[in-house]
Scaffold this motif. Structure first.
Motif, PDB file in Angstrom:
ATOM      1  N   THR A 108       0.872  -1.239  -0.036  1.00  0.00           N
ATOM      2  CA  THR A 108      -0.123  -0.164  -0.145  1.00  0.00           C
ATOM      3  C   THR A 108       0.850   1.201   0.251  1.00  0.00           C
ATOM      4  OG1 THR A 108       0.026   0.105   2.255  1.00  0.00           O
ATOM      5  CG2 THR A 108      -1.940  -1.107   1.294  1.00  0.00           C
ATOM      6  N   GLN A 109       0.587   2.475  -0.730  1.00  0.00           N
ATOM      7  CA  GLN A 109       1.082   3.430  -0.607  1.00  0.00           C
ATOM      8  C   GLN A 109       0.156   4.742  -0.855  1.00  0.00           C
ATOM      9  OE1 GLN A 109       3.073   5.418   0.636  1.00  0.00           O
ATOM     10  NE2 GLN A 109       4.898   4.775  -0.412  1.00  0.00           N
ATOM     11  N   GLN A 110       0.216   6.023  -0.402  1.00  0.00           N
ATOM     12  CA  GLN A 110      -0.557   7.120  -0.566  1.00  0.00           C
ATOM     13  C   GLN A 110      -0.526   7.569  -1.611  1.00  0.00           C
ATOM     14  OE1 GLN A 110      -0.363  10.326   2.297  1.00  0.00           O
ATOM     15  NE2 GLN A 110       1.604   9.542   2.800  1.00  0.00           N
ATOM     16  N   GLN A 111      -1.476   8.610  -2.343  1.00  0.00           N
ATOM     17  CA  GLN A 111      -1.471   9.398  -3.336  1.00  0.00           C
ATOM     18  C   GLN A 111      -0.039  10.280  -3.189  1.00  0.00           C
ATOM     19  OE1 GLN A 111      -5.508  10.784  -2.654  1.00  0.00           O
ATOM     20  NE2 GLN A 111      -6.303   9.900  -4.169  1.00  0.00           N
ATOM     21  N   GLY A 112       0.477  10.467  -4.117  1.00  0.00           N
ATOM     22  CA  GLY A 112       1.751  11.517  -4.149  1.00  0.00           C
ATOM     23  C   GLY A 112       3.028  10.786  -3.642  1.00  0.00           C
ATOM     24  N   GLU A 113       2.890   9.706  -3.308  1.00  0.00           N
ATOM     25  CA  GLU A 113       4.288   9.109  -2.869  1.00  0.00           C
ATOM     26  C   GLU A 113       4.750   8.123  -3.826  1.00  0.00           C
ATOM     27  OE1 GLU A 113       5.905  10.278  -0.068  1.00  0.00           O
ATOM     28  OE2 GLU A 113       4.385  11.568   0.218  1.00  0.00           O
ATOM     29  N   ILE A 162       6.119   7.109  -9.230  1.00  0.00           N
ATOM     30  CA  ILE A 162       5.612   7.913  -8.168  1.00  0.00           C
ATOM     31  C   ILE A 162       3.871   7.807  -8.578  1.00  0.00           C
ATOM     32  CG2 ILE A 162       4.972  10.307  -7.638  1.00  0.00           C
ATOM     33  CD1 ILE A 162       7.703   9.320  -6.764  1.00  0.00           C
ATOM     34  N   ILE A 163       3.046   7.663  -7.441  1.00  0.00           N
ATOM     35  CA  ILE A 163       1.718   7.799  -7.713  1.00  0.00           C
ATOM     36  C   ILE A 163       1.222   9.232  -7.594  1.00  0.00           C
ATOM     37  CG2 ILE A 163      -0.527   6.893  -6.567  1.00  0.00           C
ATOM     38  CD1 ILE A 163       0.852   4.673  -5.112  1.00  0.00           C
ATOM     39  N   SER A 164       0.428   9.434  -8.753  1.00  0.00           N
ATOM     40  CA  SER A 164       0.204  10.877  -8.879  1.00  0.00           C
ATOM     41  C   SER A 164      -0.720  11.386  -7.574  1.00  0.00           C
ATOM     42  CB  SER A 164      -0.547  11.091 -10.342  1.00  0.00           C
ATOM     43  OG  SER A 164      -1.713  10.560 -10.283  1.00  0.00           O
ATOM     44  N   LEU A 165      -0.640  12.482  -7.228  1.00  0.00           N
ATOM     45  CA  LEU A 165      -1.582  13.188  -6.479  1.00  0.00           C
ATOM     46  C   LEU A 165      -3.140  12.817  -6.707  1.00  0.00           C
ATOM     47  CD1 LEU A 165      -0.056  16.344  -5.221  1.00  0.00           C
ATOM     48  CD2 LEU A 165      -0.356  14.483  -3.869  1.00  0.00           C
ATOM     49  N   GLY A 166      -3.359  12.897  -8.304  1.00  0.00           N
ATOM     50  CA  GLY A 166      -4.713  12.885  -8.451  1.00  0.00           C
ATOM     51  C   GLY A 166      -5.247  11.373  -8.692  1.00  0.00           C
ATOM     52  N   GLN A 167      -4.346  10.225  -8.493  1.00  0.00           N
ATOM     53  CA  GLN A 167      -4.724   8.913  -8.980  1.00  0.00           C
ATOM     54  C   GLN A 167      -5.831   8.523  -7.768  1.00  0.00           C
ATOM     55  OE1 GLN A 167      -3.346   7.204 -11.485  1.00  0.00           O
ATOM     56  NE2 GLN A 167      -4.773   5.610 -11.328  1.00  0.00           N
ATOM     57  N   TYR A 215      12.832 -16.712 -24.215  1.00  0.00           N
ATOM     58  CA  TYR A 215      12.637 -17.157 -22.629  1.00  0.00           C
ATOM     59  C   TYR A 215      12.066 -16.362 -22.284  1.00  0.00           C
ATOM     60  CZ  TYR A 215      15.243 -21.094 -24.728  1.00  0.00           C
ATOM     61  OH  TYR A 215      15.688 -22.176 -25.809  1.00  0.00           O
ATOM     62  N   GLY A 216      11.446 -16.441 -21.070  1.00  0.00           N
ATOM     63  CA  GLY A 216      11.165 -15.431 -20.073  1.00  0.00           C
ATOM     64  C   GLY A 216       9.911 -15.746 -19.126  1.00  0.00           C
ATOM     65  N   GLU A 217       9.625 -15.024 -18.589  1.00  0.00           N
ATOM     66  CA  GLU A 217       8.273 -15.208 -17.515  1.00  0.00           C
ATOM     67  C   GLU A 217       7.703 -13.736 -17.377  1.00  0.00           C
ATOM     68  OE1 GLU A 217       6.964 -17.198 -13.334  1.00  0.00           O
ATOM     69  OE2 GLU A 217       8.832 -15.872 -13.343  1.00  0.00           O
ATOM     70  N   ALA A 218       6.388 -13.810 -17.076  1.00  0.00           N
ATOM     71  CA  ALA A 218       5.679 -12.594 -16.538  1.00  0.00           C
ATOM     72  C   ALA A 218       4.896 -13.018 -15.203  1.00  0.00           C
ATOM     73  CB  ALA A 218       4.432 -12.166 -17.717  1.00  0.00           C
ATOM     74  N   GLU A 219       4.887 -11.937 -14.208  1.00  0.00           N
ATOM     75  CA  GLU A 219       4.032 -11.986 -13.087  1.00  0.00           C
ATOM     76  C   GLU A 219       3.323 -10.756 -12.893  1.00  0.00           C
ATOM     77  OE1 GLU A 219       7.597 -14.863 -10.928  1.00  0.00           O
ATOM     78  OE2 GLU A 219       7.041 -13.060  -9.944  1.00  0.00           O
ATOM     79  N   ASP A 220       2.187 -11.065 -12.019  1.00  0.00           N
ATOM     80  CA  ASP A 220       1.323  -9.899 -11.894  1.00  0.00           C
ATOM     81  C   ASP A 220       0.844  -9.841 -10.425  1.00  0.00           C
ATOM     82  OD1 ASP A 220       0.783  -9.534 -14.519  1.00  0.00           O
ATOM     83  OD2 ASP A 220      -1.376 -10.247 -14.484  1.00  0.00           O
ATOM     84  N   TYR A 221       1.058  -8.564  -9.913  1.00  0.00           N
ATOM     85  CA  TYR A 221       0.823  -8.146  -8.380  1.00  0.00           C
ATOM     86  C   TYR A 221      -0.174  -7.184  -8.503  1.00  0.00           C
ATOM     87  CZ  TYR A 221       5.214 -10.776  -7.674  1.00  0.00           C
ATOM     88  OH  TYR A 221       5.887 -12.066  -7.712  1.00  0.00           O
ATOM     89  N   THR A 222      -0.866  -6.906  -7.157  1.00  0.00           N
ATOM     90  CA  THR A 222      -1.644  -5.761  -7.149  1.00  0.00           C
ATOM     91  C   THR A 222      -1.337  -4.947  -5.712  1.00  0.00           C
ATOM     92  OG1 THR A 222      -3.032  -7.324  -5.647  1.00  0.00           O
ATOM     93  CG2 THR A 222      -3.743  -7.146  -8.019  1.00  0.00           C
ATOM     94  N   PHE A 223      -1.303  -3.780  -5.836  1.00  0.00           N
ATOM     95  CA  PHE A 223      -1.390  -2.676  -4.675  1.00  0.00           C
ATOM     96  C   PHE A 223      -2.357  -1.880  -4.544  1.00  0.00           C
ATOM     97  CE2 PHE A 223       0.404  -0.744  -8.434  1.00  0.00           C
ATOM     98  CZ  PHE A 223       0.132   0.494  -8.263  1.00  0.00           C
ATOM     99  N   ASP A 224      -2.543  -1.204  -3.389  1.00  0.00           N
ATOM    100  CA  ASP A 224      -3.330  -0.433  -3.053  1.00  0.00           C
ATOM    101  C   ASP A 224      -2.883   1.037  -2.987  1.00  0.00           C
ATOM    102  OD1 ASP A 224      -5.559  -2.164  -2.890  1.00  0.00           O
ATOM    103  OD2 ASP A 224      -4.976  -2.583  -0.438  1.00  0.00           O
ATOM    104  N   VAL A 225      -3.642   2.045  -3.686  1.00  0.00           N
ATOM    105  CA  VAL A 225      -3.506   3.564  -3.534  1.00  0.00           C
ATOM    106  C   VAL A 225      -4.278   4.072  -2.487  1.00  0.00           C
ATOM    107  CG1 VAL A 225      -3.720   5.769  -4.708  1.00  0.00           C
ATOM    108  CG2 VAL A 225      -2.870   3.857  -5.987  1.00  0.00           C
ATOM    109  N   LEU A 226      -3.796   4.639  -1.266  1.00  0.00           N
ATOM    110  CA  LEU A 226      -4.514   5.252  -0.352  1.00  0.00           C
ATOM    111  C   LEU A 226      -4.720   6.708  -0.378  1.00  0.00           C
ATOM    112  CD1 LEU A 226      -3.229   2.994   2.703  1.00  0.00           C
ATOM    113  CD2 LEU A 226      -4.987   2.385   1.248  1.00  0.00           C
TER     114      LEU A 226
END
Length: 285
Positions: A108-113, A162-167, A215-226
């Motif tokens: 998790t991370q907040q907007q603007g950080e 950087i997560i934008s302030l308006g995200q 050759y290679g791999e892809a991985e998906d992750y989720t995160f929260d914008v607070l």
């Protein structure tokens, strides 16, 4: 506490950037913007309804060749409000070259950080990453790519964004992809045998193109914008002492609606050592 998604005189609206598989409630009010103190909303018995959004589906990128040759083995979210690590996650055979880790706890991370990601493969290769910022189920090559290691083949790397302030607040999907190819016109040990220069995208299949075997791999992750917190620490004055029996004076300056300061011995986690009303604290002996 609600979010305004539409203000006009027609009878339709749309709400975007919603989380997938989530129940949302909607309320429709009439209002008057011409009255004194307006706009004033008529809050008695508004129209209301609810709906559950569907799941966002993404493409499944696969590796047609041996998925055990190149794979992502370590992903860590660093310096967030809730760091998450996925060590020694290995490779996937079904589907070959793709793993979905969106079910792990979310960083998790907040907007603007900012958020920092450490990623490592089992051997060296080319890393890229994308975030579906607009939640449309695709990773746009122009607006949603957040990292590209370029022509440098590396075993591990750290990147940030950087997560934008308006995200808008909510859950977002990060895709990390890892690539290498072999040119069999050259022999192993030749500098041109191993290549990381190909500019791949988030969805294509890694297969065989002429002399190049991919050759290679892809991985998906989720995160929260607070939501952005108004209380921010703007500067820190570190103290120091010579000797184990001396206390250390620490000082910070806060901005916004700061009501208290919490002092910790660890960068993340653990209980606070002290709570103060001001930005000054002296360590215990």
């Amino acid at each position: 506490g609600n979010t305004v998604v539409d203000i006009d005189g027609d009878t339709s609206f749309s709400a975007s950037l919603l989380n997938s598989s989530t129940l949302y409630y909607f309320f429709v009010y009439s209002y008057n913007s011409a009255c004194a103190g307006g706009p004033l909303y008529y809050t008695t018995t508004p129209l209301n309804g609810n709906t559950t959004t569907g799941a966002i589906t993404y493409c499944t990128p696969v590796t047609a060749n041996d998925p055990t040759l190149r794979y992502i083995d370590d992903v860590e979210f660093i310096g967030t409000l809730n760091d998450v690590s996925n060590f020694a996650n290995g490779f996937s055979l079904v589907p070959a070259g793709y793993q979905d880790f969106s079910g792990l706890p979310n960083a998790t991370q907040q907007q603007g950080e900012g958020m920092n990601i450490y990623v490592a493969g089992n051997r060296r290769g080319h890393f890229k990453a994308w975030i579906d910022w607009n939640k449309d189920g695709t990773f746009d090559v122009f607006t949603e790519e957040v990292y590209d290691s370029g022509n440098i083949a590396t075993t591990s790397t750290t990147f940030g964004y950087i997560i934008s302030l308006g995200q808008p607040i909510g859950e977002y999907t990060l895709r990390i992809r890892y690539y290498i190819s072999y040119d069999f016109f050259y022999s192993p040990g030749d500098p041109l045998y191993e290549s990381a220069i190909y500019d791949f995208d988030a969805c294509e299949t890694f297969d065989t193109n002429g002399a190049y075997t991919e050759y290679g791999e892809a991985e998906d992750y989720t995160f929260d914008v607070l939501p952005r917190c108004d209380a921010q620490i703007t500067s820190i004055t570190n103290g120091e002492a010579c000797g184990v029996s001396e206390a250390v004076d620490l000082n910070v300056v806060g901005a916004g609606n700061v009501t208290s300061y919490h002092w910790y011995a660890n960068e993340t986690g653990g209980a606070a050592l002290a709570t103060t009303a001001t930005g000054s604290w002296t360590t215990p002996l």
